[in-house]
Motif scaffolding. Structure first.
Motif: not given
Length: 370
Positions: A1-30
């Motif tokens: 269970m702890t490993k799953i939570k850690t895995f989900l934490a890594f996924v959330r971290k990557e999501f946050y990294h993408i969303l706060r980087d405006k240039r990445t969002i511009l490339i991905l969606l623009g």
């Protein structure tokens, strides 16, 4: 269970990294929005407003009606009337006309006589595709007019009936949209995934992640899942623009098209993962993505040139690129409206490619980190 939570934490971290980087969002969606509009409108094989000059020594009533029919078409604009064929060359050279229709003298009077009448179509063949299209369109208009006006004209020769299946308006968007979908998604998925993982290695943080309780494979998946989600949003944008802006309908099963695209996104992510195992810097990953993905996806996917028309060696070479199979399947599902049974081969090949790329890239990734 702890490993799953850690895995989900890594996924959330990557999501946050993408969303706060405006240039990445511009490339991905623009970038998908810009490319689908650019390719859909700018790269067009349709002919419109072709300047036409008419050679008619004697302008009788039938010639006048034919010219009016041609001028009423959205493809042509009658800009000049010439009285002699000697003026054709000068008119074409000066750019006053791109195409010339020359009627023989006393066209209507001699149409059904022994001498007969002639119509000569003269095109600028420096652009062979345009010249062929203009000749076909104008010939079709003239034949249709003669068949409507006179029974004799319809019986002077056997004229084939032309039917354009799946794209009766001959709109170029129908040809380019499947190819653009394949090009955009493989660039976004593979390029951004490879850069994301290489950035971690370049900054020295990948080793920090690997000492966590989560296995290396789950760390890689945690970096790929956010890009898979964003790529799905990009696909939705591309599809909406294709249908509502470029007016390319989804003729076949919508669910099958979505499943095929999700599989292609997974293949592209796996390819990006493979690039990340080879590249040691973000610049290298970008160059590899451009050389290995962009140009082959344009030339070997059937987007611009028919794959079947290539030399046999290149035709076989094109089969190693996922875009070739995806574009072929999208044309069948989206444009031709065929059932999913007709694209089982593409589904199997893309699935095999995905599994193979994941297996090779994960094995190579593990060896590189050791």
């Amino acid at each position: 269970m702890t490993k799953i939570k850690t895995f989900l934490a890594f996924v959330r971290k990557e999501f946050y990294h993408i969303l706060r980087d405006k240039r990445t969002i511009l490339i991905l969606l623009g970038m998908p929005v810009a490319q689908i509009i650019l390719f859909g409108f700018a790269l067009s094989t349709e002919i419109k407003n072709i300047k036409i000059a008419i050679v008619a020594p004697v302008r009788d009533e039938m010639i006048r009606q034919i010219v009016e029919r041609i001028d009423a078409s959205e493809y042509f604009a009658v800009t000049d009337f010439l009285t002699s064929e000697r003026e054709i060359d000068r008119t074409m050279r000066t750019g006053r006309a791109d195409f010339v229709i020359a009627f023989s003298p006393f066209f209507a009077d001699r149409l059904f006589t022994r001498e007969g009448s002639q119509i000569q179509l003269i095109a600028d063949a420096t652009d062979t595709n345009t010249a062929t299209a203009v000749t076909m369109y104008s010939s079709s208009i003239i034949q249709s007019f003669l068949a409507e006006k006179t029974v004799e004209a319809a019986s002077t020769g056997l004229q084939p009936t032309i039917r354009m299946l799946y794209n009766p308006q001959m709109r170029s968007a129908y040809s380019f949209v499947p190819g653009v979908m394949g090009l955009i998604m493989i660039l976004i998925c593979a390029m951004m995934t490879s850069i994301s993982i290489v950035r971690e290695k370049e900054m020295g943080t990948m080793e920090v992640l690997l000492v966590s309780p989560v296995k290396p494979i789950y760390i890689i998946w945690s970096k790929m899942i956010p890009y898979f989600a964003v790529s799905c949003v990009s696909f939705a944008l591309i599809l909406l623009l294709s249908v509502y802006v470029l007016e390319v309908p989804v003729q076949g099963n919508f669910v099958s098209l979505c499943l095929l695209s999700l599989l292609y996104i997974a293949t592209s992510l796996a390819l990006g993962l493979l690039i990340s195992t080879v590249a040691n810097s973000q610049v290298t990953a970008m160059l590899l993505s451009g050389m290995v993905l962009m140009m082959p996806s344009i030339f070997f996917s059937g987007m611009v040139f028919p794959v079947e028309s290539m030399p046999v060696i290149l035709e076989y070479f094109s089969r190693i690129f996922p875009a070739r199979w995806y574009v072929a399947a999208v044309k069948k599902l989206m444009i031709e409206g065929l059932p999913v049974a007709y694209v089982w081969k593409e589904f199997v090949i893309l699935t095999g490619m995905t599994l193979f790329l994941i297996a090779v890239s994960l094995k190579n990734f593990k060896n590189r980190l050791q």
